[in-house]
Design a protein around this motif. Sequence first.
Motif, PDB file in Angstrom:
ATOM      1  N   ASP A 157       8.965  -7.631  -7.290  1.00  0.00           N
ATOM      2  CA  ASP A 157       7.544  -7.908  -7.531  1.00  0.00           C
ATOM      3  C   ASP A 157       7.216  -7.634  -8.989  1.00  0.00           C
ATOM      4  OD1 ASP A 157       4.804  -8.234  -7.526  1.00  0.00           O
ATOM      5  OD2 ASP A 157       4.459  -7.036  -5.718  1.00  0.00           O
ATOM      6  N   LYS A 160       3.502  -6.777 -10.045  1.00  0.00           N
ATOM      7  CA  LYS A 160       3.091  -5.410  -9.741  1.00  0.00           C
ATOM      8  C   LYS A 160       3.588  -4.441 -10.814  1.00  0.00           C
ATOM      9  CE  LYS A 160       3.684  -1.765  -6.257  1.00  0.00           C
ATOM     10  NZ  LYS A 160       4.338  -1.427  -4.962  1.00  0.00           N
ATOM     11  N   LYS A 164       1.646  -2.171 -13.710  1.00  0.00           N
ATOM     12  CA  LYS A 164       1.908  -0.732 -13.797  1.00  0.00           C
ATOM     13  C   LYS A 164       2.177  -0.334 -15.246  1.00  0.00           C
ATOM     14  CE  LYS A 164       4.534   0.875 -10.561  1.00  0.00           C
ATOM     15  NZ  LYS A 164       5.761   1.205  -9.778  1.00  0.00           N
TER      16      LYS A 164
END
Length: 253
Positions: A157, A160, A164
Motif C-alpha cells: 500500500d 498509505k 505516513k
Amino acid sequence: MDSSSYDYSENFSIVHGMIMYKEFAKYWDDVEAFQARPDDLVIATYPRSGVKQLKEMSSPRILKTHLSSEHLPISFWEKNCKMIYVCRNAKDVAVSYYYFFLMVSIHPNPGSFPEFVEKFMDGQVPYGSWYQHTRSWWEKRKNPHVLILFYEDLKEDIRKEVKKMMQFLGRKPSEELVDKIVHHTSFQEMKNNPASNYTAIPEKVINQKVSPFIRKGITGDWKNYFTVALNERFDMHYEQQMKGCTLKLRTEI
C-alpha cells in the motif's frame, strides 16, 4: 567456486570491523567529522555518498546512506535530523544482493547462491551484518525523529506509506502530491528512469546484461532461490541472530 575463497583485498577496506568499499572508506575521517544541518533528511537502508559535495549542497539536503545507526555521523543525532529507515526482509535482500555482486565488477565472484548466503549470514559482505544493521535502526524506533518503513508495506500500500512519510516530515499529504509521488516511485517508472536505473554507468562497472539494476521489485522472490534445506538453515540462523528482538518482518505479501 568455494565461497571461503572470497578476496576483498583489492577494492575493499575494513572499517570498524565491517567490509567497506575502498573508495568510500578513504573518506571515513570526513564521514565521522561530517557536520549535519537541522533540516537534513537521512534516508537509510541496508544495501542491495561524497562528503565534500554534500557540504556544498543547499538546504534542505536529502542524504542517502547504507550506514547503520551506530556508524552514522554523530552530528545527525546531535542536530535531531529526521531519518527514515527502510527495512526489507533478509531473504529477499540476500537474493538482491547476490545479483548486485554479479553485476558490479569490483565485487569478488560470489559463487553459487548458497555459497553467497553463507557469506551474507556471516556478515562477510560490504556494510557488514544485515542483522546488526537492522537491529541498530530498530532500536531507534522510539526516537521521534526516526521513522521505520518496511519494503513489504510499501509494495502492499504505497499510498498509505507515502502519507505516513509526509506526515512525519510535517507536510500536508494532498492527494495530488501523493499521486505524483506514487507515480514517480512506481517500479516501472524507476526502471525506465536513467537517474535510478544506472544505465548511464559503463558496462565495465555495472554489467546490466547480467542483471538489471532495477531487477524485479517484488516480495517473496527468495522462494525461487532458497532450497528447502537452505531455507531451514537460514531460519535457524535468523532466530539465533535476532533473538530478543521484537522486529517482525513479512517474507511474502
